[in-house]
Design a protein around this motif. Structure first.
Motif, PDB file in Angstrom:
ATOM      1  N   GLY A  21     -63.927 -57.142  47.252  1.00  8.91           N
ATOM      2  CA  GLY A  21     -63.149 -57.591  48.408  1.00  8.91           C
ATOM      3  C   GLY A  21     -63.800 -58.714  49.151  1.00  8.91           C
ATOM      4  O   GLY A  21     -64.759 -59.332  48.697  1.00  8.91           O
ATOM      5  N   ALA A  22     -63.235 -58.971  50.339  1.00 12.17           N
ATOM      6  CA  ALA A  22     -63.641 -60.124  51.130  1.00 12.17           C
ATOM      7  C   ALA A  22     -65.141 -60.136  51.373  1.00 12.17           C
ATOM      8  O   ALA A  22     -65.753 -59.102  51.597  1.00 12.17           O
ATOM      9  CB  ALA A  22     -62.912 -60.087  52.459  1.00 12.17           C
ATOM     10  N   GLY A  23     -65.718 -61.336  51.348  1.00 13.09           N
ATOM     11  CA  GLY A  23     -67.133 -61.460  51.669  1.00 13.09           C
ATOM     12  C   GLY A  23     -68.017 -61.396  50.443  1.00 13.09           C
ATOM     13  O   GLY A  23     -69.123 -61.892  50.457  1.00 13.09           O
ATOM     14  N   TRP A  24     -67.560 -60.778  49.370  1.00 12.69           N
ATOM     15  CA  TRP A  24     -68.379 -60.664  48.165  1.00 12.69           C
ATOM     16  C   TRP A  24     -67.918 -61.704  47.155  1.00 12.69           C
ATOM     17  O   TRP A  24     -66.725 -61.947  47.016  1.00 12.69           O
ATOM     18  CB  TRP A  24     -68.243 -59.267  47.539  1.00 12.69           C
ATOM     19  CG  TRP A  24     -68.752 -58.181  48.419  1.00 12.69           C
ATOM     20  CD1 TRP A  24     -68.017 -57.379  49.225  1.00 12.69           C
ATOM     21  CD2 TRP A  24     -70.110 -57.773  48.589  1.00 12.69           C
ATOM     22  NE1 TRP A  24     -68.817 -56.492  49.898  1.00 12.69           N
ATOM     23  CE2 TRP A  24     -70.117 -56.716  49.518  1.00 12.69           C
ATOM     24  CE3 TRP A  24     -71.322 -58.204  48.055  1.00 12.69           C
ATOM     25  CZ2 TRP A  24     -71.274 -56.074  49.923  1.00 12.69           C
ATOM     26  CZ3 TRP A  24     -72.491 -57.557  48.449  1.00 12.69           C
ATOM     27  CH2 TRP A  24     -72.452 -56.515  49.374  1.00 12.69           C
ATOM     28  N   ARG A  25     -68.889 -62.261  46.433  1.00 12.91           N
ATOM     29  CA  ARG A  25     -68.547 -63.294  45.457  1.00 12.91           C
ATOM     30  C   ARG A  25     -69.325 -63.018  44.171  1.00 12.91           C
ATOM     31  O   ARG A  25     -70.519 -62.701  44.226  1.00 12.91           O
ATOM     32  CB  ARG A  25     -68.964 -64.635  46.068  1.00 12.91           C
ATOM     33  CG  ARG A  25     -68.548 -65.832  45.272  1.00 12.91           C
ATOM     34  CD  ARG A  25     -68.846 -67.077  46.113  1.00 12.91           C
ATOM     35  NE  ARG A  25     -68.813 -68.246  45.281  1.00 12.91           N
ATOM     36  CZ  ARG A  25     -69.279 -69.433  45.641  1.00 12.91           C
ATOM     37  NH1 ARG A  25     -69.806 -69.601  46.840  1.00 12.91           N
ATOM     38  NH2 ARG A  25     -69.222 -70.459  44.833  1.00 12.91           N
ATOM     39  N   LEU A  63     -76.864 -57.894  48.069  1.00 15.11           N
ATOM     40  CA  LEU A  63     -76.356 -57.693  46.715  1.00 15.11           C
ATOM     41  C   LEU A  63     -75.640 -56.350  46.626  1.00 15.11           C
ATOM     42  O   LEU A  63     -76.067 -55.375  47.260  1.00 15.11           O
ATOM     43  CB  LEU A  63     -77.520 -57.620  45.725  1.00 15.11           C
ATOM     44  CG  LEU A  63     -78.002 -58.882  45.043  1.00 15.11           C
ATOM     45  CD1 LEU A  63     -78.296 -59.977  46.037  1.00 15.11           C
ATOM     46  CD2 LEU A  63     -79.244 -58.580  44.221  1.00 15.11           C
ATOM     47  N   ARG A  64     -74.573 -56.335  45.843  1.00 16.32           N
ATOM     48  CA  ARG A  64     -73.896 -55.068  45.570  1.00 16.32           C
ATOM     49  C   ARG A  64     -74.019 -54.812  44.075  1.00 16.32           C
ATOM     50  O   ARG A  64     -73.574 -55.610  43.258  1.00 16.32           O
ATOM     51  CB  ARG A  64     -72.440 -55.182  45.995  1.00 16.32           C
ATOM     52  CG  ARG A  64     -71.609 -53.943  45.747  1.00 16.32           C
ATOM     53  CD  ARG A  64     -70.159 -54.256  46.096  1.00 16.32           C
ATOM     54  NE  ARG A  64     -69.279 -53.312  45.464  1.00 16.32           N
ATOM     55  CZ  ARG A  64     -68.724 -52.288  46.090  1.00 16.32           C
ATOM     56  NH1 ARG A  64     -68.935 -52.107  47.366  1.00 16.32           N
ATOM     57  NH2 ARG A  64     -67.946 -51.453  45.443  1.00 16.32           N
ATOM     58  N   LEU A  65     -74.630 -53.694  43.727  1.00 15.05           N
ATOM     59  CA  LEU A  65     -74.894 -53.400  42.322  1.00 15.05           C
ATOM     60  C   LEU A  65     -73.989 -52.265  41.860  1.00 15.05           C
ATOM     61  O   LEU A  65     -74.095 -51.132  42.352  1.00 15.05           O
ATOM     62  CB  LEU A  65     -76.358 -53.004  42.138  1.00 15.05           C
ATOM     63  CG  LEU A  65     -77.378 -53.984  42.741  1.00 15.05           C
ATOM     64  CD1 LEU A  65     -78.773 -53.418  42.646  1.00 15.05           C
ATOM     65  CD2 LEU A  65     -77.284 -55.339  42.056  1.00 15.05           C
ATOM     66  N   GLU A  66     -73.094 -52.568  40.954  1.00 16.46           N
ATOM     67  CA  GLU A  66     -72.192 -51.553  40.410  1.00 16.46           C
ATOM     68  C   GLU A  66     -72.904 -50.845  39.268  1.00 16.46           C
ATOM     69  O   GLU A  66     -73.369 -51.494  38.332  1.00 16.46           O
ATOM     70  CB  GLU A  66     -70.917 -52.221  39.872  1.00 16.46           C
ATOM     71  CG  GLU A  66     -70.119 -52.978  40.910  1.00 16.46           C
ATOM     72  CD  GLU A  66     -69.316 -52.058  41.817  1.00 16.46           C
ATOM     73  OE1 GLU A  66     -69.294 -50.837  41.569  1.00 16.46           O
ATOM     74  OE2 GLU A  66     -68.705 -52.569  42.776  1.00 16.46           O
ATOM     75  N   ARG A  67     -73.001 -49.520  39.370  1.00 16.69           N
ATOM     76  CA  ARG A  67     -73.655 -48.769  38.297  1.00 16.69           C
ATOM     77  C   ARG A  67     -72.642 -47.792  37.722  1.00 16.69           C
ATOM     78  O   ARG A  67     -72.120 -46.955  38.475  1.00 16.69           O
ATOM     79  CB  ARG A  67     -74.862 -48.002  38.828  1.00 16.69           C
ATOM     80  CG  ARG A  67     -75.912 -48.898  39.478  1.00 16.69           C
ATOM     81  CD  ARG A  67     -76.968 -48.086  40.167  1.00 16.69           C
ATOM     82  NE  ARG A  67     -76.396 -47.190  41.171  1.00 16.69           N
ATOM     83  CZ  ARG A  67     -77.021 -46.150  41.692  1.00 16.69           C
ATOM     84  NH1 ARG A  67     -78.229 -45.862  41.300  1.00 16.69           N
ATOM     85  NH2 ARG A  67     -76.426 -45.392  42.601  1.00 16.69           N
ATOM     86  N   PRO A  68     -72.338 -47.885  36.433  1.00 15.83           N
ATOM     87  CA  PRO A  68     -71.329 -46.997  35.863  1.00 15.83           C
ATOM     88  C   PRO A  68     -71.638 -45.534  36.192  1.00 15.83           C
ATOM     89  O   PRO A  68     -72.760 -45.073  35.995  1.00 15.83           O
ATOM     90  CB  PRO A  68     -71.443 -47.251  34.359  1.00 15.83           C
ATOM     91  CG  PRO A  68     -72.072 -48.598  34.243  1.00 15.83           C
ATOM     92  CD  PRO A  68     -72.941 -48.772  35.446  1.00 15.83           C
ATOM     93  N   GLY A  69     -70.648 -44.831  36.737  1.00 16.60           N
ATOM     94  CA  GLY A  69     -70.810 -43.398  36.999  1.00 16.60           C
ATOM     95  C   GLY A  69     -71.568 -43.081  38.271  1.00 16.60           C
ATOM     96  O   GLY A  69     -71.767 -41.912  38.604  1.00 16.60           O
ATOM     97  N   LEU A  73     -74.902 -49.713  44.804  1.00 19.39           N
ATOM     98  CA  LEU A  73     -76.059 -49.866  45.696  1.00 19.39           C
ATOM     99  C   LEU A  73     -75.927 -51.194  46.419  1.00 19.39           C
ATOM    100  O   LEU A  73     -75.542 -52.194  45.810  1.00 19.39           O
ATOM    101  CB  LEU A  73     -77.354 -49.894  44.886  1.00 19.39           C
ATOM    102  CG  LEU A  73     -77.750 -48.620  44.166  1.00 19.39           C
ATOM    103  CD1 LEU A  73     -78.893 -48.904  43.202  1.00 19.39           C
ATOM    104  CD2 LEU A  73     -78.173 -47.567  45.181  1.00 19.39           C
ATOM    105  N   VAL A  74     -76.213 -51.209  47.706  1.00 22.88           N
ATOM    106  CA  VAL A  74     -76.192 -52.457  48.473  1.00 22.88           C
ATOM    107  C   VAL A  74     -77.602 -52.680  49.039  1.00 22.88           C
ATOM    108  O   VAL A  74     -78.131 -51.811  49.721  1.00 22.88           O
ATOM    109  CB  VAL A  74     -75.149 -52.382  49.607  1.00 22.88           C
ATOM    110  CG1 VAL A  74     -75.181 -53.655  50.444  1.00 22.88           C
ATOM    111  CG2 VAL A  74     -73.748 -52.178  49.035  1.00 22.88           C
ATOM    112  N   VAL A 116     -72.356 -60.762  45.411  1.00 22.01           N
ATOM    113  CA  VAL A 116     -73.345 -61.253  46.385  1.00 22.01           C
ATOM    114  C   VAL A 116     -72.631 -61.692  47.658  1.00 22.01           C
ATOM    115  O   VAL A 116     -71.567 -62.305  47.602  1.00 22.01           O
ATOM    116  CB  VAL A 116     -74.131 -62.457  45.793  1.00 22.01           C
ATOM    117  CG1 VAL A 116     -75.131 -62.990  46.794  1.00 22.01           C
ATOM    118  CG2 VAL A 116     -74.836 -62.057  44.503  1.00 22.01           C
ATOM    119  N   ARG A 117     -73.220 -61.351  48.766  1.00 25.08           N
ATOM    120  CA  ARG A 117     -72.712 -61.822  50.066  1.00 25.08           C
ATOM    121  C   ARG A 117     -73.470 -63.063  50.518  1.00 25.08           C
ATOM    122  O   ARG A 117     -74.648 -63.220  50.198  1.00 25.08           O
ATOM    123  CB  ARG A 117     -72.965 -60.742  51.122  1.00 25.08           C
ATOM    124  CG  ARG A 117     -71.733 -60.012  51.547  1.00 25.08           C
ATOM    125  CD  ARG A 117     -72.129 -59.084  52.663  1.00 25.08           C
ATOM    126  NE  ARG A 117     -71.228 -57.956  52.728  1.00 25.08           N
ATOM    127  CZ  ARG A 117     -70.001 -58.020  53.214  1.00 25.08           C
ATOM    128  NH1 ARG A 117     -69.543 -59.142  53.693  1.00 25.08           N
ATOM    129  NH2 ARG A 117     -69.239 -56.957  53.227  1.00 25.08           N
TER     130      ARG A 117
END
Ligand SMILES: Cc1cc2nc3c(=O)[nH]c(=O)nc-3n(C[C@H](O)[C@H](O)[C@H](O)COP(=O)(O)OP(=O)(O)OC[C@H]3O[C@@H](n4cnc5c(N)ncnc54)[C@H](O)[C@@H]3O)c2cc1C
Length: 439
Positions: A21-25, A63-69, A73-74, A116-117
């Motif tokens: 969403g907004a703010g993240w690229r 940073l926003r880290l997507e981890r499967p399952g 983490l931000v 990343v923000r």
């Protein structure tokens, strides 16, 4: 060691999650480089190829880290290079048991995408162009100093810069050659001093600015221009406390002492037990509420608020205190009449307020808290009588019917005694190790 990606056509990431969403690229890891056995740099480029937003050297990214399952983490990481219009670089220390730092080291190869923000933060080079600057860092606290040093050299900054860094030994000394090369390019204006707390025989100490031991206040007093310089500090909490308080008591006005704190909980609690847990509990579906269960829940809520056991503190979107129970009064000393309607600032020691509010407002705006899954936070707290205590607390976000954050509620405990006991034990162990030569 350096790995490089083709910046024009980044490899498609496996399991990439669309932008939240907004703010993240979305950014792609264009290069990785080991700066030391513990610190790895990641060079990041925007996936869309559009220009980077401007930033000032010393600022950090989120940073926003997507981890499967697992829950995302931000985390914040300083941009460890000067603004260059092409890429950002972060340099991450692998923390023992640290969730995000290990994830970055182990699961972020060249070509991988991440969210990343835009850069933020006010830990930047002071504007006064002629006043000398003394940068004092320890460990991975070197990252903002690298960015500022690069920027100063690139701009031909004429002010004297004194770069002072402490680490264990030459093997853990990230960016050693890079800093030496920068100083070489700006000969005369930059002085380097490095302190190795446990130098190996081959590390040597000598007249070239390499010293054995830790950065000490006596040394700073003798070797840096206390009367005129601005001091930029970054490192673990104990280091920051020693340096900032020592400089202030040596007569450096606070307006000339700036610091950045990376905020790992173990920097506050020596035993690390108060740090964020490694795995977050999976969110189980809530049982369907009946009149009976709702009545019981209300009773539970009232009992917790009436109890002096744990502190229960709620605050609205602006951080104004809306609930203050008997436990909070017992811990902090403020009565409900004194606390209700006040800002949370009344229980936050001054040096921690800026960081607190940055996280608070971001959580309110995004509806996401990196600590919302029951993680235990550990920070200093401030009492009515001015005492500093060590507290641990959890956070629950309160949301209105439309899902907008309406406030937060925390469950707080005073753990000062355990903190002091652990500190004393650690000190004793260190003394014994020294006495027996085991260190
Ligand atoms: C403005 C800012 C800039 C920053 N810049 C940098 C930077 O340039 N480089 C950098 O490396 N970091 C930087 N940080 C710190 C970074 O944001 C993270 O806090 C850091 O990487 C640790 O995150 P983590 O998820 O790995 O550790 P977390 O999982 O959050 O844990 C924190 C610590 O607690 C300990 N711990 C966790 N779980 C347990 C457990 N169950 N038992 C015992 N101990 C435990 C771990 O040892 C770990 O070190 C910055 C922070 C801020 C606020």
């Amino acid at each position: 060691m350096t790995e490089t990606a083709d910046p024009v056509s980044p490899t498609a990431p496996s399991g990439h999650v669309p932008s939240p969403g907004a703010g993240w690229r979305p950014f792609v890891v264009a290069e990785r480089r080991d700066e030391s056995p513990q610190v790895t740099s990641f060079l990041l480029r925007p996936v869309d190829g559009a220009p980077l937003p401007p930033h000032r050297a010393g600022q950090h990214l989120t940073l926003r880290l997507e981890r499967p399952g697992s829950a995302p983490l931000v985390r914040d990481y300083t941009i460890s290079c000067a603004p260059n219009g092409d890429h950002w670089r972060i340099s991450v220390k692998r923390e023992p048991k640290g969730a995000a730092s290990n994830w970055l080291h182990d699961h972020l190869p060249v070509g991988q995408h991440l969210e990343v923000r835009a850069p933020s933060g006010d830990f930047v080079l002071p504007d006064e162009a002629t006043r000398p600057v003394v940068m004092v860092s320890a460990g991975v606290g070197i990252t903002p100093m690298i960015a500022m040093l690069e920027a100063a050299v690139a701009a031909g900054d004429a002010r004297p810069i004194h770069f002072v860094h402490g680490t264990r030994d030459r093997a853990t000394h990230a960016f050693a050659d890079h800093v030496a090369a920068l100083a070489g390019r700006h000969a005369g204006a930059i002085r380097l001093d490095v302190f190795y707390s446990r130098p190996r025989p081959e590390d040597g100490a000598g007249p070239d600015g390499t010293h054995a031991g830790r950065i000490g206040l006596d040394w700073l007093r003798a070797e840096t221009p206390l009367r005129e310089a601005s001091y930029l500090l970054c490192g673990p909490l104990d280091f920051l406390r020693d340096m900032a308080n020592g400089l202030a008591s040596a007569g450096v006005p606070r307006s000339r002492i700036r610091f950045e704190f990376f905020g790992a909980a173990e920097d506050i609690f020596d035993d690390g037990a108060a740090a964020a847990p490694l795995s977050r509990p999976a969110t189980a579906p809530l049982p369907v509420a009946t009149d009976e269960t709702m009545a019981i829940e209300e009773q539970v809520g009232r009992a917790l608020v009436a109890s002096p056991a744990d502190g229960v503190v709620a605050s609205d979107r602006d951080g104004t205190i809306t609930v203050w129970n008997a436990g909070a009064e017992r811990i902090f000393g403020f009565s409900p009449a004194e606390a209700l309607g006040q800002s949370l600032d009344i229980i936050i020691p001054e040096p921690f307020r800026a960081r607190h509010w940055e996280g608070y407002h971001q959580t309110v705006a995004t509806g996401e808290s990196r600590y919302g899954a029951g993680d235990l936070l550990a920070v200093p707290g401030l009492c009515k009588d001015g005492r500093r205590i060590s507290i641990e607390f959890t956070i629950v976000l309160m949301k209105d019917g439309s899902g907008r954050v309406s406030g937060m509620v925390s469950s707080v405990r005073d753990v000062s005694r355990r903190f002091e006991e652990t500190k004393a034990l650690k000190k004793r162990v260190a003394e014994l190790e020294k006495a027996t030569g085991a260190a």
